[in-house]
Design a protein around this motif. Structure first.
Motif, mmCIF file in Angstrom:
data_model
loop_
_atom_site.group_PDB
_atom_site.id
_atom_site.type_symbol
_atom_site.label_atom_id
_atom_site.label_comp_id
_atom_site.label_asym_id
_atom_site.label_seq_id
_atom_site.Cartn_x
_atom_site.Cartn_y
_atom_site.Cartn_z
ATOM 1 N N VAL A 57 30.198 11.627 32.907
ATOM 2 C CA VAL A 57 31.041 11.417 34.256
ATOM 3 C C VAL A 57 31.229 12.512 34.936
ATOM 4 N N GLY A 58 31.401 13.914 34.147
ATOM 5 C CA GLY A 58 31.539 15.067 34.761
ATOM 6 C C GLY A 58 30.289 15.507 35.696
ATOM 7 N N MET A 59 29.273 15.128 35.265
ATOM 8 C CA MET A 59 28.121 15.408 36.054
ATOM 9 C C MET A 59 27.972 14.927 37.369
ATOM 10 N N ILE A 60 28.472 13.720 37.288
ATOM 11 C CA ILE A 60 28.278 12.521 38.537
ATOM 12 C C ILE A 60 29.555 13.051 39.437
ATOM 13 N N LEU A 61 30.667 13.430 38.913
ATOM 14 C CA LEU A 61 31.793 13.532 39.779
ATOM 15 C C LEU A 61 31.608 14.901 40.546
ATOM 16 N N ARG A 62 31.014 16.039 39.818
ATOM 17 C CA ARG A 62 30.745 17.317 40.205
ATOM 18 C C ARG A 62 29.581 17.203 41.338
ATOM 19 N N LEU A 63 28.592 16.201 41.163
ATOM 20 C CA LEU A 63 27.550 16.161 42.231
ATOM 21 C C LEU A 63 28.094 15.622 43.464
ATOM 22 N N THR A 64 28.993 14.594 43.518
ATOM 23 C CA THR A 64 29.657 14.079 44.482
ATOM 24 C C THR A 64 30.858 14.748 45.010
ATOM 25 N N GLU A 65 31.789 15.352 44.192
ATOM 26 C CA GLU A 65 32.898 15.981 44.645
ATOM 27 C C GLU A 65 33.007 17.136 44.609
ATOM 28 N N GLY A 66 32.150 17.990 44.043
ATOM 29 C CA GLY A 66 32.165 19.423 43.911
ATOM 30 C C GLY A 66 33.016 19.993 42.685
ATOM 31 N N ASP A 67 33.575 21.153 42.645
ATOM 32 C CA ASP A 67 34.284 21.709 41.714
ATOM 33 C C ASP A 67 35.390 20.823 41.540
ATOM 34 N N LEU A 68 35.952 20.249 40.097
ATOM 35 C CA LEU A 68 36.883 19.437 39.817
ATOM 36 C C LEU A 68 38.284 20.169 39.716
ATOM 37 N N ALA A 69 38.153 21.487 39.750
ATOM 38 C CA ALA A 69 39.356 22.322 39.505
ATOM 39 C C ALA A 69 40.636 21.914 40.543
ATOM 40 N N PRO A 70 41.735 21.747 40.209
ATOM 41 C CA PRO A 70 42.934 21.439 40.980
ATOM 42 C C PRO A 70 43.218 22.316 42.127
ATOM 43 N N VAL A 71 43.165 23.744 41.776
ATOM 44 C CA VAL A 71 43.224 24.741 43.066
ATOM 45 C C VAL A 71 42.078 25.622 42.996
ATOM 46 N N GLY A 72 42.010 26.479 44.132
ATOM 47 C CA GLY A 72 40.686 26.998 44.352
ATOM 48 C C GLY A 72 40.546 28.635 43.591
ATOM 49 N N CYS A 73 41.874 28.798 43.175
ATOM 50 C CA CYS A 73 41.761 30.117 42.338
ATOM 51 C C CYS A 73 41.170 30.060 40.800
ATOM 52 N N VAL A 74 41.061 28.716 40.633
ATOM 53 C CA VAL A 74 40.319 28.597 39.190
ATOM 54 C C VAL A 74 39.298 27.966 39.094
ATOM 55 N N GLY A 75 38.556 27.865 40.195
ATOM 56 C CA GLY A 75 37.339 27.070 40.360
ATOM 57 C C GLY A 75 36.144 27.618 39.324
ATOM 58 N N GLU A 76 35.403 26.503 39.167
ATOM 59 C CA GLU A 76 34.144 27.148 38.224
ATOM 60 C C GLU A 76 33.305 28.116 38.709
ATOM 61 N N GLU A 77 32.807 28.265 40.016
ATOM 62 C CA GLU A 77 31.814 29.134 40.355
ATOM 63 C C GLU A 77 32.616 30.222 40.979
#
Length: 148
Positions: free
Chosen positions: A76-96
């Motif tokens: 589910v994470g693969m699909i959501l990240r592809l369409t939604e981008g990063d799933l972090a709730p705020v920008g300061c803890v983003g994945e990339e």
């Protein structure tokens, strides 16, 4: 965090393909009818999934779409990240790291721990649920309704 219709519909589209492509390619119009989603919107979503290599397009009269991999290989994470981008709730803890918002308060910020735990919890869920799991749950729901 809120998942957009694009993310929710992409997940439903992938689940529909996993469900119905056992007999061959699935026509997008059939998915649109079953899922009650505009076929124009599904065309936009399928283009993203196709470009990412998640689905395969089959041309011709009996054409349509197929999953490129087995359902257990998609989370589910693969699909959501592809369409939604990063799933972090705020920008300061983003994945990339290069996309993470810089915050002058980062070193003394207490709330960053909350945001990090939320991010970790969400990722822990979506990265451990596969399309195969959703197929299984879908069958369980059908069985429950059949027994009512």
């Amino acid at each position: 965090m809120k998942i957009s219709t694009k993310g929710r519909y992409a997940l439903r589209l992938m689940l529909d393909l996993a469900t119905y492509s056992v007999d061959g390619p699935v026509c997008l119009k059939d998915v649109a009818r079953r899922q009650e989603i505009s076929d124009k919107y599904l065309e936009q979503i399928i283009a993203v999934l196709n470009k990412a290599g998640y689905v395969k397009s089959v041309r011709g009269a009996q054409g349509g779409y197929l999953l490129k991999k087995k359902p257990e290989e998609y989370t589910v994470g693969m699909i959501l990240r592809l369409t939604e981008g990063d799933l972090a709730p705020v920008g300061c803890v983003g994945e990339e790291k290069e996309e993470r918002e810089e915050c002058a308060r980062r070193t003394e910020c207490v709330t960053i721990r909350v945001w990090q735990q939320i991010k970790d919890a969400v990722n822990g869920v979506v990265d451990h649920i596969t399309l195969a799991d959703l197929l299984k749950w879908q069958e369980e729901i059908k069985e429950e309704h059949a027994n009512e």
